[in-house]
Design an enzyme around this catalytic site. Structure first.
Site, PDB file in Angstrom:
ATOM      1  N   LYS A  76       0.838  -1.166   0.049  1.00 26.54           N
ATOM      2  CA  LYS A  76      -0.159  -0.010  -0.035  1.00 26.54           C
ATOM      3  C   LYS A  76       0.954   1.290   0.042  1.00 26.54           C
ATOM      4  O   LYS A  76       1.968   1.088   0.573  1.00 26.54           O
ATOM      5  CB  LYS A  76      -1.027  -0.027   1.219  1.00 26.54           C
ATOM      6  CG  LYS A  76      -1.835   1.058   1.404  1.00 26.54           C
ATOM      7  CD  LYS A  76      -2.879   0.717   2.444  1.00 26.54           C
ATOM      8  CE  LYS A  76      -3.893   1.789   2.733  1.00 26.54           C
ATOM      9  NZ  LYS A  76      -4.632   1.490   3.757  1.00 26.54           N
ATOM     10  N   SER A 146      -9.541   1.968   2.155  1.00 32.78           N
ATOM     11  CA  SER A 146      -8.406   2.546   1.908  1.00 32.78           C
ATOM     12  C   SER A 146      -7.458   1.515   1.324  1.00 32.78           C
ATOM     13  O   SER A 146      -6.261   1.938   0.583  1.00 32.78           O
ATOM     14  CB  SER A 146      -7.927   3.098   2.956  1.00 32.78           C
ATOM     15  OG  SER A 146      -7.375   2.440   3.953  1.00 32.78           O
ATOM     16  N   SER A 170      -9.990  -1.573   6.893  1.00 35.88           N
ATOM     17  CA  SER A 170      -9.421  -1.450   5.720  1.00 35.88           C
ATOM     18  C   SER A 170      -8.563  -2.494   4.700  1.00 35.88           C
ATOM     19  O   SER A 170      -8.040  -2.370   3.996  1.00 35.88           O
ATOM     20  CB  SER A 170      -8.607  -0.198   5.773  1.00 35.88           C
ATOM     21  OG  SER A 170      -9.465   0.978   5.847  1.00 35.88           O
TER      22      SER A 170
END
Lengths: 462, 60
Positions: A76, A146, A170
């Site tokens: 991420k 997210s 998330s």
């Protein structure tokens, strides 16, 4: 690219494929598919190729770093990665290149993982939308909140595993929306050093993968104490693979019917109930439990998250140039945090203790809790309000309802695919006691090994 | 909550809020307050301390 990490690792060692070829396959897949789903914010083609060649060379010299040696992964975009942009999904951080590696990436890199790129994410990991990423099962729909880019990258076969961060759900929400495994470990189990913060006491880092065992392999690599993270736990990390095939015979499953089975789409409910019945056929026992006041969890998460996110971004909010770079919805969320009163924040933290005590009591009679991961399937991109059983609510509230209590309590929780509704995946959430990752992985593996949902792949041919 | 309330709170707290953000913030906070009011009304035991440092320990 849709095999397991175990199968890929075996193929590398047998010489059937090299790490360089596997990485090239991942990059080909990115080139062929990612134009459609836009899961990646940054692709490190050259870095990945060079790393894979070095790892092949190591194997030729007899250096074997273990099951992740030569395996392509994605991180991420809020995880610091030296020499690679880490922009937190925001124009505020655009052009920012990491000067050091987050502990989770250092550990993955040392375990032999190859970084394909950084996954797209919600701006600063806040809000309900993950523009511009589309869900590989239906690109008009969200991949989840997210860590949506991480979930979409895994589901579309751009990598074997990805890391996401989970503040209210998330990792598990994109796991459920994209039909993959998403694991939020116990708070403290995995270091957050080098992970850009949103809410210090709720942020967790966890893996997304297409197989339960793949998630376990990644967790094994990243778990363990870290002096650079003051919240890191020193508890010993067990060998997750050692017990993952032990099955669920005699295991006690807790069902908190109140709250976790309220106000959800009928097909999600029936699918999750079938999954629980399936676990019973495998030998588990289902018992009713109740965590008092769990329905107040969402309000507590909102109070804590709004205030913490506002504080984490205070420097940028006070700088007019930086402030202007936030998109309007995210700037508003960050500004709203300034209006959370201290008394409300502390009440939320007091509720948190009550929830922890309630869960501790519930877990005296059961080994795990099972719930739907979400009350709905992946919603349309940009949708702000959803209607579930006649009740309209903000999509952010809807998607956090079943996941956020486990952030407040710091308990480990994993989502596994357990069915589909109108072609969109549904997730089963399995939560355990603190540091009980081995147990929830065992249950998830027993479910996966006796069902076929994980073998379905989205239509994303480029 | 209305825009005037929000402006007053912002002023009292020394917070700067851009004029164009006032209305959307009021709308958001109204929605948030629906959730929060229920929590505010929840009676908690007097001796319940807040979590101030978070470090889960294994349970038996």
């Amino acid at each position: 690219m849709f095999t397991s990490i175990e199968a890929a690792a075996r193929a590398i060692r047998k010489g059937e494929i090299s790490a360089a070829e596997l990485t090239a396959a991942a990059l080909d897949r990115v080139a062929g598919v990612d134009g459609k789903i836009r899961a990646l914010a940054y692709v490190d083609s050259e870095g990945a190729r060079q790393a894979a060649q070095r790892l092949d060379e190591e194997l030729r010299r007899g250096v074997d770093r273990g099951p992740l040696h030569g395996i392509p992964v994605v991180l991420k975009d809020n995880i610091e990665t030296q020499g690679v942009p880490t922009t937190n999904g925001s124009r505020v951080f655009a052009g920012r290149s990491s000067r050091y590696d987050a502990t989770v990436w250092r550990r993955l890199r040392e375990a032999g993982a190859v970084l394909v790129g950084k996954a797209g994410m919600n701006e600063v990991a806040w809000g309900a939308d993950t523009p511009p990423t589309g869900n590989p099962w239906d690109t008009e729909r969200t991949p989840g909140v997210s860590s949506g880019g991480s979930g979409a990258a895994v589901a579309a076969g751009l990598c074997y595993a990805a890391l996401g961060t989970d503040t209210g759900g998330s990792v598990r929400i994109p796991g459920a929306c994209c039909g993959v495994v998403g694991l939020k470990p116990t708070y403290g189990r995995v270091s957050r050093y080098g992970v850009l913060p949103l809410t210090w006491s709720l942020d967790h880092v966890g893996p997304l993968a297409r197989r339960v065992k793949d998630a376990a392999v990644v967790l094994q690599a990243i778990a363990g104490s870290d002096d650079r993270d003051p919240t890191s736990a020193s508890n010993a990390v067990p060998e997750f693979q050692a017990t993952i095939d032990d099955g669920v015979e005699g295991l006690r499953i807790g069902l908190n019917e109140e709250y976790f089975f309220e106000r959800l789409e009928p097909e999600v409910e029936s699918t999750v109930r079938r999954a629980i019945e399936h676990l019973e056929t495998l030998g588990a026992r289902v018992l009713p439990v109740r965590i008092p006041h769990v329905r107040f969890g969402l309000a507590a998460v909102l109070a804590i998250e709004l205030a913490s996110a506002s504080s984490a971004h205070d420097t940028y909010l006070r700088d007019p140039d930086a402030r202007a770079k936030y998109t309007d919805p995210v700037r508003l969320l960050l500004e709203a945090g300034r209006f959370v009163f201290a008394a409300d924040y502390l009440k939320a933290q007091r509720l948190r203790r009550l929830l922890i005590e309630g869960a501790r009591s519930a877990f005296r009679s059961v080994d795990i809790l099972v719930t739907p991961t979400l009350p709905l399937v992946a919603w349309k991109k940009g949708e702000e309000l959803v209607r579930i059983q006649g009740h309209e609510e903000h999509v952010l509230h809807a998607c956090l309802r079943y996941t956020c209590p486990f952030n407040l309590m710091g308990l480990p929780a994993v989502t596994v695919p357990c069915g589909f509704s109108n072609g969109l995946p549904i997730g089963l959430q399995i939560a355990g006691k603190p540091f009980g990752e081995a147990t929830i992985l065992r249950v998830a593996q027993a479910y996966e090994a006796s069902t076929a949902w994980h073998t379905r792949t989205p239509i994303t041919e480029g | 909550m209305n825009a005037a309330d929000l402006r007053s709170i912002a002023q009292l707290s020394g917070l700067e809020v851009a004029k164009e953000d006032i209305d959307p913030l009021v709308a958001f906070l109204d929605e948030y307050l629906v959730e929060l009011r229920a929590l505010r009304e929840l009676r908690l035991p007097d001796d319940l301390e807040p979590v101030t440092g978070f470090a889960p320990e294994p349970w038996e």
